[in-house]
Every structure is written in structure tokens, then in C-alpha cells.
Design an enzyme around this catalytic site. Structure first.
Site, PDB file in Angstrom:
ATOM      1  N   THR A   1       9.720  -8.395 -13.430  1.00  0.00           N
ATOM      2  CA  THR A   1      10.288  -9.313 -12.455  1.00  0.00           C
ATOM      3  C   THR A   1      10.482 -10.680 -13.107  1.00  0.00           C
ATOM      4  O   THR A   1      11.507 -11.335 -12.950  1.00  0.00           O
ATOM      5  CB  THR A   1       9.370  -9.423 -11.233  1.00  0.00           C
ATOM      6  OG1 THR A   1       9.079  -8.111 -10.740  1.00  0.00           O
ATOM      7  CG2 THR A   1      10.028 -10.230 -10.132  1.00  0.00           C
TER       8      THR A   1
ATOM      9  N   ASP B   1      -1.170  -0.175 -13.027  1.00  0.00           N
ATOM     10  CA  ASP B   1      -0.605  -1.477 -13.363  1.00  0.00           C
ATOM     11  C   ASP B   1       0.146  -1.976 -12.135  1.00  0.00           C
ATOM     12  O   ASP B   1       1.217  -1.475 -11.802  1.00  0.00           O
ATOM     13  CB  ASP B   1       0.331  -1.339 -14.566  1.00  0.00           C
ATOM     14  CG  ASP B   1       1.105  -2.619 -14.861  1.00  0.00           C
ATOM     15  OD1 ASP B   1       0.654  -3.694 -14.439  1.00  0.00           O
ATOM     16  OD2 ASP B   1       2.147  -2.531 -15.542  1.00  0.00           O
ATOM     17  N   VAL B   2      -0.423  -2.975 -11.444  1.00  0.00           N
ATOM     18  CA  VAL B   2       0.178  -3.495 -10.213  1.00  0.00           C
ATOM     19  C   VAL B   2       1.025  -4.713 -10.560  1.00  0.00           C
ATOM     20  O   VAL B   2       0.502  -5.790 -10.861  1.00  0.00           O
ATOM     21  CB  VAL B   2      -0.903  -3.878  -9.185  1.00  0.00           C
ATOM     22  CG1 VAL B   2      -0.247  -4.386  -7.895  1.00  0.00           C
ATOM     23  CG2 VAL B   2      -1.806  -2.693  -8.878  1.00  0.00           C
ATOM     24  N   GLY B   3       2.348  -4.527 -10.532  1.00  0.00           N
ATOM     25  CA  GLY B   3       3.268  -5.616 -10.814  1.00  0.00           C
ATOM     26  C   GLY B   3       3.920  -6.119  -9.543  1.00  0.00           C
ATOM     27  O   GLY B   3       3.714  -5.570  -8.450  1.00  0.00           O
ATOM     28  N   ASN B   4       4.729  -7.146  -9.674  1.00  0.00           N
ATOM     29  CA  ASN B   4       5.375  -7.738  -8.502  1.00  0.00           C
ATOM     30  C   ASN B   4       6.385  -6.805  -7.848  1.00  0.00           C
ATOM     31  O   ASN B   4       6.600  -6.878  -6.640  1.00  0.00           O
ATOM     32  CB  ASN B   4       6.068  -9.041  -8.900  1.00  0.00           C
ATOM     33  CG  ASN B   4       5.079 -10.146  -9.201  1.00  0.00           C
ATOM     34  OD1 ASN B   4       4.377 -10.611  -8.317  1.00  0.00           O
ATOM     35  ND2 ASN B   4       5.016 -10.562 -10.448  1.00  0.00           N
ATOM     36  N   THR B   5       6.995  -5.929  -8.629  1.00  0.00           N
ATOM     37  CA  THR B   5       8.010  -5.019  -8.090  1.00  0.00           C
ATOM     38  C   THR B   5       7.469  -3.612  -7.885  1.00  0.00           C
ATOM     39  O   THR B   5       7.719  -2.983  -6.853  1.00  0.00           O
ATOM     40  CB  THR B   5       9.234  -4.968  -9.037  1.00  0.00           C
ATOM     41  OG1 THR B   5       9.739  -6.292  -9.210  1.00  0.00           O
ATOM     42  CG2 THR B   5      10.326  -4.087  -8.461  1.00  0.00           C
TER      43      THR B   5
ATOM     44  N   ALA C   1      -3.575 -10.661 -15.913  1.00  0.00           N
ATOM     45  CA  ALA C   1      -4.238  -9.430 -16.364  1.00  0.00           C
ATOM     46  C   ALA C   1      -3.285  -8.508 -17.115  1.00  0.00           C
ATOM     47  O   ALA C   1      -3.644  -7.933 -18.151  1.00  0.00           O
ATOM     48  CB  ALA C   1      -4.844  -8.704 -15.165  1.00  0.00           C
ATOM     49  N   ASP C   2      -2.058  -8.360 -16.624  1.00  0.00           N
ATOM     50  CA  ASP C   2      -1.111  -7.456 -17.276  1.00  0.00           C
ATOM     51  C   ASP C   2      -0.764  -7.931 -18.681  1.00  0.00           C
ATOM     52  O   ASP C   2      -0.625  -7.127 -19.613  1.00  0.00           O
ATOM     53  CB  ASP C   2       0.149  -7.302 -16.431  1.00  0.00           C
ATOM     54  CG  ASP C   2       0.839  -8.635 -16.114  1.00  0.00           C
ATOM     55  OD1 ASP C   2       0.178  -9.692 -16.203  1.00  0.00           O
ATOM     56  OD2 ASP C   2       2.036  -8.612 -15.764  1.00  0.00           O
TER      57      ASP C   2
END
Length: 258
Positions: A132, A6-10, A108-109
Site C-alpha cells: 500500500t 503478515d497483516v498489511g494495510n490491504t 514489524a513487517d
């Protein structure tokens, strides 16, 4: 073993699934300047920490809201794991039907979180993700996405207050004992956390009203979900692994279709 990312902003959150069970997870800071070798070597190190080998990874599925890191991440997975990652909204459709008009796609998340929440908790639902940014999404009884909203995360709000004022300090995000604080730190914490709880409660109420489902279950995920949920009775479930579980669910459905 399935590796979910899971690629998030933070942060980038990595989860390892054996069959349908999450057996371990770890986080890396999301950094667009990080090279594929840095990501790959850290990934190998963490796998070794869990007693796993790179050869144990059978497949990889990714949900990302940060396009800038995908080149390095995909290269790291290819070079160090020998796999081509399945990317939600690119290589695979999350399978969330829309009950609202418009061509714009949900992040997507958020799609993945809605899929997991329906699978685990039924429907109708209001799904909150405290990252975030904080997102609120609604799913009706038929499992259709009915819209949502986005607001600045509580950490962003307090950071902005610290940067834009001359004398107010940077504070730790904790819920104070009272709203009427005696110190600048306590007052900022009260305004940030208690004020944010109030905003979230209002959005939950309006979401249920517009959905026409006053009994809709409310599910929260994200790093700050517990902080906010502890201050309100309107959040029914806190599930920190919601997006990772959703990725595993989407992968299994994708694999069955293939």
C-alpha cells in the site's frame, strides 16, 4: 505446522510452514469490521483446501501494521485453532539491531523483511517492500538497520489521480510499451509506472550512497515488486515470500531461545 500471518494495510497473508518449507499460502482482505468468527471460519476453510486440519497447527506467529484487526484475529486464532499467537514487537523481538539513534521502532513487517533478506541474501542490503506504501530500508555489513524512507504506493498515486481529476480514467497498473502514449490510459500508465520506476531507482542510488555500499544487494518484495523490478536493472532479487520467511526465521530463533 507453523502458521505465519503478515497483516498489511490491504491484505492479510497466511503462510503454512512444514519444518522450514513454505507449503502453502493464501490472502484475506484486511478489514477491521470483520469478526473473529468470519476470520476463523475462512481460516478453517483454507486449511481444509490444503488438506490440513486445525489440529495440525502447532504454533502461530504474526507481524501486523494494523492494530485495529488484531483483537478479532487473535480471538479467531484462539477460538478456532486453540493457540495464542506470538506477535512480533509484542511477544517476540525480531532481533534487528539499530545503527541509528532514536526511540522510534521500525514497523514489524519491515523488521521481519530485513531479517529474512539478511538470512537469505547476505549483507549489506537495500530492502524494498511494494505494498500500500512503498518502503526502502538499508542494512549495513554488520547487520544493523541504518534507516529508510516511505513513499506512497503506485496504486495509491493512481487512485488519487483518478479521484482528484474530472476527466482522467481509472487504469490498470501495467507497464506500457512507451512513455509517449497516444491515449489517456496509456499516458497515465506511463507516468504512473515508468515515473515510479524512476523514483525507485533514485532512492536506491541515494540509499547505497548514504550507506557507503555501492555494491549492496537490492531485494524487493510486495504485491507490485515484479511490476517495478521488470523495468529496472537496479533490483537484484524479487522475493514475494520474504515476510513469511522472516516470520518463520524469527519463530525458530525464538523457539531456540526458549
Amino acid at each position: 505446522m507453523l502458521l505465519t500471518i503478515d497483516v498489511g494495510n490491504t491484505n492479510m497473508v497466511f503462510g503454512m510452514f512444514q519444518e522450514e518449507r513454505l507449503t502453502g499460502s493464501f490472502r484475506l482482505m484486511t478489514d477491521a469490521a470483520r469478526t473473529s468468527d468470519e476470520i476463523g471460519l475462512m481460516l478453517c476453510m483454507y486449511l481444509q483446501r490444503f488438506g490440513l486440519r486445525t489440529e495440525d497447527v502447532e504454533d502461530v506467529i504474526v507481524a501486523s501494521v494494523v492494530p485495529q484487526v488484531m483483537h478479532s484475529l487473535s480471538n479467531a486464532i484462539s477460538r478456532y485453532l486453540g493457540k495464542t499467537p506470538i506477535v512480533v514487537d509484542d511477544g517476540v523481538d525480531p532481533g534487528l539491531p539499530y545503527g541509528v539513534s532514536g526511540d522510534e521502532r521500525l514497523g514489524a513487517d519491515r523488521s521481519v523483511a530485513c531479517i529474512a533478506a539478511m538470512e537469505k541474501y547476505g549483507r549489506p542490503l537495500v530492502v524494498l517492500d511494494f505494498g500500500t506504501a512503498t518502503t526502502v530500508d538499508a542494512v549495513d555489513r554488520e547487520g544493523r538497520y541504518m534507516g529508510g524512507c516511505i513513499l506512497a504506493g503506485v496504486r495509491i498515486a493512481t487512485e488519487a489521480l483518478f479521484r482528484q481529476t474530472a476527466m482522467l480514467p481509472k487504469v490498470e497498473l501495467v507497464r506500457p510499451d512507451r512513455v509517449l502514449g497516444y491515449t489517456a490510459v496509456g499516458q497515465i500508465q506511463a507516468g504512473a509506472v515508468e515515473g515510479y520506476i524512476g523514483a525507485v531507482e533514485h532512492l536506491i542510488g541515494k540509499a547505497k550512497e548514504e550507506l557507503g555500499e555501492p555494491g549492496a544487494r537490492v531485494v524487493a518484495t510486495g504485491g507490485l515488486a515484479r511490476l517495478i523490478a521488470d523495468g529496472t536493472s537496479l533490483i537484484d532479487v524479487v522475493d514475494s515470500g520474504l515476510v513469511l520467511d522472516g516470520l518463520a526465521i524469527i519463530y525458530r530463533r525464538h523457539k531456540d531461545r526458549r
